[in-house]
Motif scaffolding. Structure first.
Motif, short mmCIF file in Angstrom:
data_model
loop_
_atom_site.label_atom_id
_atom_site.label_comp_id
_atom_site.label_asym_id
_atom_site.label_seq_id
_atom_site.Cartn_x
_atom_site.Cartn_y
_atom_site.Cartn_z
N SER A 1 0.79 -1.09 0.06
CA SER A 1 0.12 -0.01 0.02
C SER A 1 0.87 1.21 -0.03
N VAL A 2 1.88 1.44 0.76
CA VAL A 2 2.75 2.45 0.95
C VAL A 2 3.42 2.71 -0.45
N ILE A 3 3.98 1.42 -1.06
CA ILE A 3 4.65 1.42 -2.39
C ILE A 3 3.79 1.97 -3.38
N ALA A 4 2.54 1.72 -3.47
CA ALA A 4 1.77 1.98 -4.38
C ALA A 4 1.38 3.60 -3.97
N ALA A 5 1.22 4.05 -2.73
CA ALA A 5 0.94 5.56 -2.50
C ALA A 5 1.97 6.18 -3.13
N CYS A 6 3.47 5.87 -2.72
CA CYS A 6 4.51 6.65 -3.52
C CYS A 6 4.56 6.52 -5.02
N ALA A 7 4.35 5.51 -5.78
CA ALA A 7 4.44 5.36 -7.26
C ALA A 7 3.41 5.82 -7.75
N ARG A 8 2.10 5.95 -7.38
CA ARG A 8 0.88 6.65 -7.84
C ARG A 8 1.12 8.18 -7.93
N ASN A 9 2.05 8.57 -7.10
CA ASN A 9 2.28 10.08 -6.79
C ASN A 9 3.44 10.70 -7.12
N GLN A 10 4.00 9.85 -8.11
CA GLN A 10 5.30 10.19 -8.67
C GLN A 10 6.38 10.27 -7.72
N ARG A 11 6.37 9.60 -6.49
CA ARG A 11 7.70 9.64 -5.58
C ARG A 11 8.39 8.25 -5.85
N LEU A 12 8.91 8.12 -7.00
CA LEU A 12 9.28 6.88 -7.57
C LEU A 12 10.55 6.42 -6.65
N GLU A 13 11.51 7.35 -6.27
CA GLU A 13 12.56 7.01 -5.44
C GLU A 13 12.14 6.45 -4.16
N GLN A 14 11.28 7.02 -3.52
CA GLN A 14 10.60 6.49 -2.43
C GLN A 14 9.98 5.19 -2.33
N ALA A 15 9.26 4.93 -3.47
CA ALA A 15 8.76 3.74 -3.79
C ALA A 15 9.67 2.64 -3.89
N SER A 16 10.73 2.68 -4.51
CA SER A 16 11.90 2.07 -4.76
C SER A 16 12.57 1.59 -3.53
N SER A 17 12.72 2.80 -2.61
CA SER A 17 13.44 2.61 -1.33
C SER A 17 12.79 1.49 -0.43
N PHE A 18 11.30 1.85 -0.42
CA PHE A 18 10.42 0.94 0.25
C PHE A 18 10.50 -0.67 -0.12
N LEU A 19 10.51 -0.72 -1.22
CA LEU A 19 10.48 -2.09 -2.24
C LEU A 19 11.94 -2.78 -1.41
N LYS A 20 13.02 -2.07 -1.49
CA LYS A 20 14.21 -2.64 -1.13
C LYS A 20 14.03 -3.05 0.35
N GLN A 21 13.53 -2.03 1.15
CA GLN A 21 13.27 -2.50 2.66
C GLN A 21 12.26 -3.48 2.91
N MET A 22 11.62 -3.81 2.18
CA MET A 22 10.52 -4.69 2.24
C MET A 22 10.90 -6.43 2.72
N PRO A 23 10.74 -6.86 3.81
CA PRO A 23 11.10 -8.11 4.17
C PRO A 23 11.03 -8.94 3.26
N GLU A 24 9.82 -9.52 2.81
CA GLU A 24 9.38 -10.37 1.64
C GLU A 24 8.62 -9.63 0.54
N SER A 25 9.08 -9.38 -0.68
CA SER A 25 8.20 -8.67 -1.62
C SER A 25 7.66 -9.71 -2.41
N ASP A 26 6.56 -9.22 -2.85
CA ASP A 26 5.98 -10.51 -3.99
C ASP A 26 5.77 -9.58 -5.26
N THR A 27 4.86 -10.25 -6.19
CA THR A 27 4.82 -9.70 -7.56
C THR A 27 3.95 -8.70 -7.54
N ILE A 28 3.10 -8.40 -6.62
CA ILE A 28 2.39 -7.06 -6.51
C ILE A 28 3.26 -5.95 -6.06
N SER A 29 4.14 -6.07 -5.16
CA SER A 29 5.19 -5.09 -5.00
C SER A 29 5.84 -4.38 -6.18
#
Length: 568
Positions: free
Chosen positions: A229-257
């Motif tokens: 949800s927080v990755i989507a919130a960043c990505a949909r609002n052009q905060r791409l670097e933050q979205a990428s940062s959250f993805l890297k911090q995510m313990p177990e990312s999935d396809t949706i991430s």
């Protein structure tokens, strides 16, 4: 509402016997999830019915849920007939189960009628109806029901709040979303992971990224949905670097991430970066590829989208209805009929050509390629049509100058149950009035009906269509008051339409007002100069014509050369 059948017990005996055999047949290769096991439910029901005993409320609720889970609408309706004759409809648990049943099959009219017959509906009944409207995309109605629940004295629960938050997010109603957030805090449910996830999603969709991130950081017990949800919130609002940062911090990312990040980059960033992520992600699916195709189409790079679609095809990636819908939109934008025919063939091979999403996209594509007959045949062949399908065909007629057909199909649409024209429908109808040179009085009656009968507020597109009709009749003087009354005075599109309409009737005074207003809102451009010059020329005001042409030379403004699409 259904009428009770004469012998519902006989129908049920046959139905449950058939359903039991059906469930036994599929039980070997299908796992049943949820609180209902259809095998045991139908076995028990058959035993009760065959012994000529009466089903009790608990058994009826289990049966309704089993029919809902299996998607057996006709048997659920037979069960409804039995309940009507047996007098169990006054049982709020049975009625609520039927509300859920009809919501599942998107029969919201039946669900509403049942709900209205419940003497004292509880919060579960309210929630079923609210979530049903959210599921069907009727977010405004869902929120109206939520407001009624709030004032009913029954009281909302966590499920009510999450459904309302979902509707707020889809409608970008930040203020209402914040009000609901305050209620959640008041009721002490703000620590729930599910509720927090819904709040993050709502704030993200409403463009309030900082609040979404704050909620996420303060959360305890984050789950995968929280991170997505927080990755989507960043990505949909052009905060791409933050979205990428959250993805890297995510313990177990999935396809949706990964898909959320790919979708954000495809929309707002460098599409090549999105493709690079797609190439390295663990388990890409059709949605991963769809995001790239949609990104190309939205940027008017239809050729690149077609190349990527071809690569998807050759690599054997499963295509879904959204793949075809997106690529067909790109094909239509460049009128590439040969490509459109190939994509149509692919959709047939995938068995998706008759789906309402793909069918509507095919109608739109063929219409934009000038193949109205093919679009008509597809429209007639679709067994299920939604408003998008009807609008695609109506728009297709309008796009190809078949104005009479637009009006005919619009009148047919008005008689279709469960469907109502929307703003897009009326844009096409008003455009057809202009092409057919219908009197202003007729066109204005459609505009008034749109507001009065369907509660649709006019947009700049509706207003512009009416203004063009005024221009045909030489009555552009009416337009200024209409623009003011509709609150569209700050929209450059309506003043651009008015200046163009003045060219049809050579009204110098109104043209000068429209040009001044358009210049104030959008700055100087070639359209304003050329239109004013032509209108002055019609009135033989050559001095004014010379002044404008000198101004164009001084500002190095040139009239653009016309062009047309040709498929290569």
């Amino acid at each position: 509402m259904l009428k009770p059948r004469s012998k519902p017990l006989d129908y049920l005996k046959h139905s449950f016997s058939f359903l039991l055999n059906h469930v036994r047949a599929i039980s070997g290769h299908r796992q049943f999830s949820g609180e209902v096991d259809p095998r045991s439910v139908f076995l028990k029901a058959s035993q009760i019915i065959n012994s000529d005993k009466k089903l009790d409320g608990y058994s009826l609720v289990s049966l309704i849920r089993a029919c809902t889970q299996l998607g057996c609408s006709c048997y659920g309706q037979q069960l409804h007939s039995y309940v009507l004759q047996s007098g169990f409809l006054s049982n709020s648990y049975v009625s609520t189960a039927f509300v859920n049943f009809y919501v599942k099959f998107e029969s919201l009219d039946h669900a509403h009628k049942l709900f209205d017959e419940i003497p004292e509906p509880g919060v579960v009944s309210w929630n079923s109806l609210i979530s049903g409207h959210v599921h069907c995309g009727e977010f405004s109605k869902a929120l109206c029901l939520f407001m009624q629940l709030e004032s009913s004295g029954v009281g909302s629960d966590a499920f009510s709040f999450t459904a309302a938050l979902a509707a707020c997010g889809r409608l970008s109603l930040l203020r209402l979303g914040k009000t609901i957030h305050s209620k959640i805090v008041k009721y002490g449910d703000d620590c729930s992971v599910v509720t927090s996830n819904c709040l993050i999603d709502m704030y993200g969709k409403c463009g309030c990224v900082e609040e979404a991130i704050r909620l996420f950081v303060e959360m305890n017990g984050k789950d995968t949905i929280s991170w997505n949800s927080v990755i989507a919130a960043c990505a949909r609002n052009q905060r791409l670097e933050q979205a990428s940062s959250f993805l890297k911090q995510m313990p177990e990312s999935d396809t949706i991430s990964y898909n959320e990040l790919i979708n954000g980059i495809a929309q707002f960033g460098n599409i090549e970066d999105a493709i690079a992520i797609l190439a390295t992600m663990p388990q890409p699916d059709s949605s991963s590829w769809n995001s790239i195709i949609t990104g190309y189409v939205n940027r008017n790079h239809a050729r690149e989208a077609l190349e990527f679609f071809s690569k998807m095809h050759f690599e054997g990636i499963r295509m879904d209805q959204f793949t075809f819908s997106s690529i067909l939109s790109g094909v239509g934008s460049i009128s590439a009929l040969a490509w459109g025919t190939l994509v149509h063939c692919c959709s047939i091979r995938s068995g998706l050509d008759k789906s309402v999403v793909v069918g509507s996209a095919l109608i739109d594509m063929y219409s934009k390629c000038g193949q109205v007959k093919e679009a008509e045949l597809l429209f007639q062949s679709l067994s299920c049509k939604n408003l998008i399908t009807w609008n695609a065909m109506i728009s297709g007629y309008a796009h190809n100058g078949r104005s009479t057909k637009v009006i005919e199909l619009f009148e047919q649409l008005k008689s279709v149950k469960h469907l109502k024209p929307n703003g897009i429908t009326f844009v096409n109808v008003l455009s057809a009035c202009w092409h057919n040179r219908m009197p202003f009085k007729v066109a204005n009656s459609y505009l008034e009906s749109m507001q009065r009968d369907y509660g649709i507020d006019p947009t700049a597109e509706h207003c512009s269509a009416i203004i063009r009709i005024m221009g045909q009749e030489g009555e552009v003087w009416r337009a200024q008051d209409m623009i003011t009354d509709l609150g569209l005075g700050s929209d450059g599109k309506v003043w651009r339409a008015l200046l163009g309409a003045c060219g049809m009737c050579s009204d110098v005074d109104v043209a000068e007002i429209a040009a001044a207003k358009l210049t104030e809102l959008e700055g100087e451009d070639e359209f304003i100069y050329v239109k004013l010059s032509n209108i002055y020329a019609m009135h033989e005001k050559w001095e004014h014509v010379g002044d404008i042409r000198k101004l164009m030379r001084d500002k190095q403004v040139q009239k653009e050369v016309g062009c047309s699409w040709m498929e290569v």
